[in-house]
Structures are given as structure tokens and as C-alpha cells.
Design a protein around this motif. Structure first.
Motif, PDB file in Angstrom:
ATOM      1  N   CYS A   1      23.793  36.602  41.194  1.00 37.11           N
ATOM      2  CA  CYS A   1      25.572  36.730  41.543  1.00 37.11           C
ATOM      3  C   CYS A   1      25.991  37.602  40.130  1.00 37.11           C
ATOM      4  O   CYS A   1      27.104  37.792  40.536  1.00 37.11           O
ATOM      5  CB  CYS A   1      25.806  35.293  41.758  1.00 37.11           C
ATOM      6  SG  CYS A   1      25.238  34.458  43.196  1.00 37.11           S
ATOM      7  N   PHE A   2      25.278  37.669  39.507  1.00 35.96           N
ATOM      8  CA  PHE A   2      25.964  38.322  38.192  1.00 35.96           C
ATOM      9  C   PHE A   2      26.792  39.743  38.503  1.00 35.96           C
ATOM     10  O   PHE A   2      27.991  39.789  38.317  1.00 35.96           O
ATOM     11  CB  PHE A   2      25.188  38.526  36.904  1.00 35.96           C
ATOM     12  CG  PHE A   2      25.894  39.099  36.072  1.00 35.96           C
ATOM     13  CD1 PHE A   2      26.691  38.519  34.902  1.00 35.96           C
ATOM     14  CD2 PHE A   2      25.876  40.487  35.619  1.00 35.96           C
ATOM     15  CE1 PHE A   2      27.504  39.156  33.929  1.00 35.96           C
ATOM     16  CE2 PHE A   2      26.555  41.362  34.767  1.00 35.96           C
ATOM     17  CZ  PHE A   2      27.145  40.438  33.874  1.00 35.96           C
ATOM     18  N   GLY A   3      26.009  40.692  39.216  1.00 38.32           N
ATOM     19  CA  GLY A   3      26.449  41.843  39.549  1.00 38.32           C
ATOM     20  C   GLY A   3      27.471  41.840  40.396  1.00 38.32           C
ATOM     21  O   GLY A   3      28.491  42.540  40.154  1.00 38.32           O
ATOM     22  N   GLU A   4      27.494  41.039  41.554  1.00 30.46           N
ATOM     23  CA  GLU A   4      28.662  40.803  42.519  1.00 30.46           C
ATOM     24  C   GLU A   4      29.928  40.277  41.702  1.00 30.46           C
ATOM     25  O   GLU A   4      30.774  40.915  42.026  1.00 30.46           O
ATOM     26  CB  GLU A   4      27.960  39.722  43.693  1.00 30.46           C
ATOM     27  CG  GLU A   4      29.367  39.627  44.905  1.00 30.46           C
ATOM     28  CD  GLU A   4      28.749  38.998  45.994  1.00 30.46           C
ATOM     29  OE1 GLU A   4      29.513  38.594  46.695  1.00 30.46           O
ATOM     30  OE2 GLU A   4      27.633  38.356  45.899  1.00 30.46           O
ATOM     31  N   ILE A   5      29.896  39.239  40.965  1.00 30.60           N
ATOM     32  CA  ILE A   5      30.953  38.858  40.453  1.00 30.60           C
ATOM     33  C   ILE A   5      31.436  39.899  39.304  1.00 30.60           C
ATOM     34  O   ILE A   5      32.700  40.131  39.241  1.00 30.60           O
ATOM     35  CB  ILE A   5      30.585  37.385  39.861  1.00 30.60           C
ATOM     36  CG1 ILE A   5      30.111  36.389  40.858  1.00 30.60           C
ATOM     37  CG2 ILE A   5      31.689  36.887  39.009  1.00 30.60           C
ATOM     38  CD1 ILE A   5      30.971  35.922  41.871  1.00 30.60           C
ATOM     39  N   HIS A   6      30.451  40.415  38.488  1.00 28.05           N
ATOM     40  CA  HIS A   6      30.953  41.415  37.703  1.00 28.05           C
ATOM     41  C   HIS A   6      31.837  42.529  38.422  1.00 28.05           C
ATOM     42  O   HIS A   6      32.893  43.057  37.855  1.00 28.05           O
ATOM     43  CB  HIS A   6      29.905  42.120  37.065  1.00 28.05           C
ATOM     44  CG  HIS A   6      30.265  43.067  35.668  1.00 28.05           C
ATOM     45  ND1 HIS A   6      30.338  44.159  35.911  1.00 28.05           N
ATOM     46  CD2 HIS A   6      30.374  42.664  34.506  1.00 28.05           C
ATOM     47  CE1 HIS A   6      30.874  44.753  34.982  1.00 28.05           C
ATOM     48  NE2 HIS A   6      30.832  43.958  33.948  1.00 28.05           N
TER      49      HIS A   6
END
Length: 190
Positions: free
Chosen positions: A32-37
Motif C-alpha cells: 500500500c505504500f505507493g498508493e498512499i504516497h
């Protein structure tokens, strides 16, 4: 956001509340890091995204025992945390949007990586849209951008923000009307 969603493996939804262990959390971070970023960068710009996303995942890790998969998907839960943290920086977001409304996005970017960062950030907004977004009430802007940037459903937004389902619809409707009116004025006067 292209509208794609993060498919979480079945064990996430089958686990009991509080079952996000350290190993599972590492997997969650990776997924999920990329999407939240991307979402945070679109709201606050790439310069501030790293700190807010780090704080989002730190908060999620601290509160992982409180996560209840029967109430929200882990994705919606993370977007709720990120949006609340963005709310703490609402002056920064409004200031960024107003500045973009006056000056527009940066004209040139030296490399491919920089052009990608600009494209997915608040700096890529048209000046008129940025100004109109800055004028929205923060709560209306949150709902609108969770739909537009994160692709969350009304139900996911209601859960993520802790507001009634009907409130999501009314805030979204109000935000859209204000944007249409403001952008219509710009086209007539611009």
C-alpha cells in the motif's frame, strides 16, 4: 490514481480485529505504500509526502490492534489515517493549492523521474482547479479527493473518515457544485 485497487489477500479480511502482526504489517506496507504516497503527494506535493506517509504507517502500526476488518478494508483504513494527517496540514494544502492557482505547475522538469513526480503531485493541477479546490471547505475537499484520487466508494469514505454514509454524498455533491460554479466563472471570465 488510475482507479486500480490494491487486492488484499484473503487472510487480511479473515483475521480478527487486532490481528495485524509485525510480519503482516510489513506486507501491508509493501502493498500500500505507493498508493498512499501518490494520494498524499497529490494533496500536499511531493516534498511533504514522505513525512506524512511515514507518519500514516507509523500511526497504523501503533493502532494495528484497533483495526477491525469487519468495519473497513485495510486500504480504506490507511486512507482515513492519511486524510486525518493531511487535515493537520490543511493550511499547507490550501496554501499549496492557492499558489498553484496563481502560478500553475512548474514549466520544466530536468529528468523523467522529476516529470513523473510532478505529474502525480498537486503541482500538476491546472491553476483554475487548484484555486477552486483551495476554496472548498476542508471536509468537502477530503471527500472529493478520496473519490477522485483514491477511488474510494462512499461506504469506504464514510468508514475512513468516521462520518455517516449520507454525509459523504452531501459533501461530495456540495464540493462538485462549488467546483462547477467556480470553474464555470473562470471559463466565462478567463
Amino acid at each position: 490514481m488510475t482507479g486500480e485497487t490494491i487486492a488484499m489477500p484473503v487472510p487480511w479480511t479473515a483475521r480478527a480485529p487486532g490481528a495485524l502482526d509485525a510480519e503482516g504489517f510489513e506486507e501491508l506496507f509493501g502493498r500500500c505504500f505507493g498508493e498512499i504516497h501518490t494520494y498524499v503527494a497529490q494533496r500536499l506535493g511531493p516534498d511533504h509526502a514522505e513525512d506524512i506517509v511515514a507518519e500514516t504507517f507509523f500511526t497504523a502500526f501503533r493502532k494495528r490492534a484497533q483495526y477491525d476488518p469487519s468495519r473497513a478494508s485495510v486500504r480504506a483504513w490507511l486512507y482515513g489515517i492519511a486524510t486525518n494527517l493531511i487535515g493537520k496540514h490543511r493550511r499547507l494544502e490550501a496554501r499549496t493549492l492557492r499558489a498553484l492557482g496563481r502560478f500553475g505547475p512548474e514549466a520544466d522538469s530536468p529528468g523523467h523521474e522529476d516529470s513523473v513526480a510532478v505529474r502525480v503531485s498537486a503541482q500538476s493541477l491546472r491553476p483554475e482547479l487548484a484555486s477552486a479546490l483551495a476554496e472548498l471547505d476542508r471536509r468537502d475537499r477530503d471527500v472529493l479527493l478520496l473519490v477522485a484520487l483514491a477511488g474510494l466508494t462512499h461506504e469506504e469514505i464514510a468508514t475512513a473518515l468516521g462520518i455517516p454514509y449520507g454525509t459523504v454524498g452531501s459533501r461530495l455533491n456540495r464540493a462538485r457544485k462549488k467546483l462547477r460554479a467556480r470553474l464555470g466563472e473562470v471559463r466565462v471570465h478567463g
